[in-house]
Design an enzyme around this catalytic site. Structure first.
Site, PDB file in Angstrom:
ATOM      1  N   TYR A  86       2.061  -5.910  -4.122  1.00 36.02           N
ATOM      2  CA  TYR A  86       3.100  -6.866  -3.751  1.00 36.02           C
ATOM      3  C   TYR A  86       3.818  -7.315  -5.020  1.00 36.02           C
ATOM      4  O   TYR A  86       3.409  -8.236  -5.703  1.00 36.02           O
ATOM      5  CB  TYR A  86       2.511  -8.077  -3.037  1.00 36.02           C
ATOM      6  CG  TYR A  86       1.793  -7.764  -1.742  1.00 36.02           C
ATOM      7  CD1 TYR A  86       1.941  -6.543  -1.110  1.00 36.02           C
ATOM      8  CD2 TYR A  86       0.953  -8.703  -1.147  1.00 36.02           C
ATOM      9  CE1 TYR A  86       1.284  -6.263   0.069  1.00 36.02           C
ATOM     10  CE2 TYR A  86       0.301  -8.428   0.036  1.00 36.02           C
ATOM     11  CZ  TYR A  86       0.459  -7.209   0.633  1.00 36.02           C
ATOM     12  OH  TYR A  86      -0.194  -6.932   1.806  1.00 36.02           O
ATOM     13  N   GLY A  87       4.892  -6.675  -5.325  1.00 31.44           N
ATOM     14  CA  GLY A  87       5.662  -7.033  -6.516  1.00 31.44           C
ATOM     15  C   GLY A  87       6.059  -5.862  -7.391  1.00 31.44           C
ATOM     16  O   GLY A  87       7.233  -5.630  -7.580  1.00 31.44           O
TER      17      GLY A  87
END
Length: 203
Positions: free
Chosen positions: A37-38
């Site tokens: 996530y990212g």
């Protein structure tokens, strides 16, 4: 996930840290992240939010990809023994993988897509995790049946004074004490009634 990837542009770090603290203030006690996530952004948000004693108020789970054939699960087992990891869980795997992994180290939690609309896991995966249960799953050709079910869900939600999504989360919540629901947040401000409403809906 929605804080840093997949659902629109990444959100400002100060806003996301404030949102995490806001959620904890309203008794949200389980936080879920992943290194993808990212990447790593959401883990950084959570890490910064959990300073100054806040860490003791929540359980924090983060997931990453693993090859069960290369010995990495044994390495996680060592991290548990060293006290660096509290529990080991799995995400979106087959029943056979659950059984193989559990032979290496007890699997404490299983993340899966289980809802009113996605019930295929009830045939094999859920029984592997806890009990032998079978309920019919929805198939693509049952679209009209699903539409009628959706209308019924809306009707029940109106009677309960809640939204259909709150009712659906309540349904998941009431599947047992070993089942926990979570929100895939996409930036909307958390409302005080969101975390607690599912506890108030009578089955």
């Amino acid at each position: 996930m929605g804080m840093s990837a997949f659902y629109g542009p990444p959100k400002p770090e100060p806003d996301m840290i404030a949102l995490i603290l806001h959620a904890i203030n309203y008794r949200v006690i389980f936080l879920h992240t992943s290194d993808v996530y990212g990447p790593h952004t959401t883990e950084i948000f959570v890490g910064k939010a959990l300073k100054d004693g806040v860490r003791n108020k929540v359980e924090w789970a983060s997931k990453f990809g693993i090859d069960y054939t290369d010995g990495k699960l044994e390495n996680l087992n060592k991290l548990v023994e060293e006290g660096k990891v509290k529990y080991i869980g799995l995400s979106e795997v087959s029943a056979s993988t659950i059984r193989r992994a559990n032979d290496v180290h007890p699997i404490t939690v299983m993340q899966l897509k289980w809802s009113l609309w996605s019930r295929d896991v009830e045939a094999d995966i859920v029984p592997t995790c806890r009990w032998r249960l079978y309920l019919p799953t929805f198939q693509g050709e049952n679209l009209e049946h699903n539409k009628r079910l959706y209308d019924r869900v809306n009707g029940i939600a109106r009677k309960k004074g809640c939204t259909p999504s709150q009712l659906a989360l309540a349904w998941v919540h009431h599947q047992g004490n070993d089942v926990s629901h979570y929100w895939n947040h996409q930036g909307r401000k958390l409302q005080p009634e969101d975390p607690s409403f599912v506890h108030k809906i009578n089955t």
